[in-house]
Design an enzyme around this catalytic site. Sequence first.
Site, PDB file in Angstrom:
ATOM      1  N   TYR A   1      -1.454  -0.450  10.440  1.00 15.28           N
ATOM      2  CA  TYR A   1      -1.554  -0.848   9.032  1.00 15.28           C
ATOM      3  C   TYR A   1      -0.384  -0.291   8.233  1.00 15.28           C
ATOM      4  CZ  TYR A   1      -3.372  -1.334   4.292  1.00 15.28           C
ATOM      5  OH  TYR A   1      -3.519  -1.653   2.968  1.00 15.28           O
TER       6      TYR A   1
ATOM      7  N   SER B   1       0.841  -1.194   0.000  1.00 19.15           N
ATOM      8  CA  SER B   1       0.000   0.000   0.000  1.00 19.15           C
ATOM      9  C   SER B   1       0.872   1.238   0.000  1.00 19.15           C
ATOM     10  CB  SER B   1      -0.901   0.008   1.245  1.00 19.15           C
ATOM     11  OG  SER B   1      -1.563   1.250   1.392  1.00 19.15           O
TER      12      SER B   1
END
Length: 261
Positions: A164, A151
């Site tokens: 995350y 990501s």
Amino acid sequence: MTDLEGRLALVTGSATGLGRSIAVKLAERGADVIVNYARSATEAEEAADLCRAAGARVTVVQADVADPAGCRDLAGAAQDRGALDILVNNAGITRHARDHADLDALTKADFMDVYAVNVVGPYLMLQAARPLLEAAHKASGRSSAVLNTSSIAGIQGTGSSVAYAASKGALNTMTLSLARALAPAIRVNAICPGFIGTRWFRDAMDADSYDDTVRKIEAATPLSVASGPDDIADAALFLLSDASRHVTGELLTVDAGMHLG
């Protein structure tokens, strides 16, 4: 184009979203596919049906990639073929805590859960699948392809939570380490999407908030678009095909220019 005909691909977390799009596009390119899910059995069968409609032979396996036994089960599904050409480590989770300054929003358990799936899971999956990936290289003479779904959060320190973002940063550095260690038999790359219009985002907010987010993304990205799973999957297929045969250790950002600010 059926340039992947005769190859076997395993896509973790492929019941929905980006994983499903990658699995279907692999099938459309001629590959047979192992579809994996942890809880979404109905959605996994839907994904499998889409792959079958594209002409692929499909196996559906329920397994948790954070569990070594689950990873061995997934590798075992490829064992009958004796080799595995493509592995996509797509399964991932988050804990939503968007105010990164709120250090009380996440617990130790939150961090451990996120890391178990997003970082340890891909490592365990490669550990289980390595002999099959190397067997495919030996049989074909080409490097087997591994793709980690990372990501932009892992590059910019943004996203749904500190846990995350940190997990994706760790996945990025692990991608580099393993690309170096497993060459030439196995190529290891990562894709770093920005916003993707999937259930991941929809489930985290109400409909009005989601629509507002999409409008803000479209206004903020230089390409003036909010990406969908197929947009990211098209880029993923480049890293899984022979078009990228000389590419390893690459972190490919696919975010419509979001990282430009």
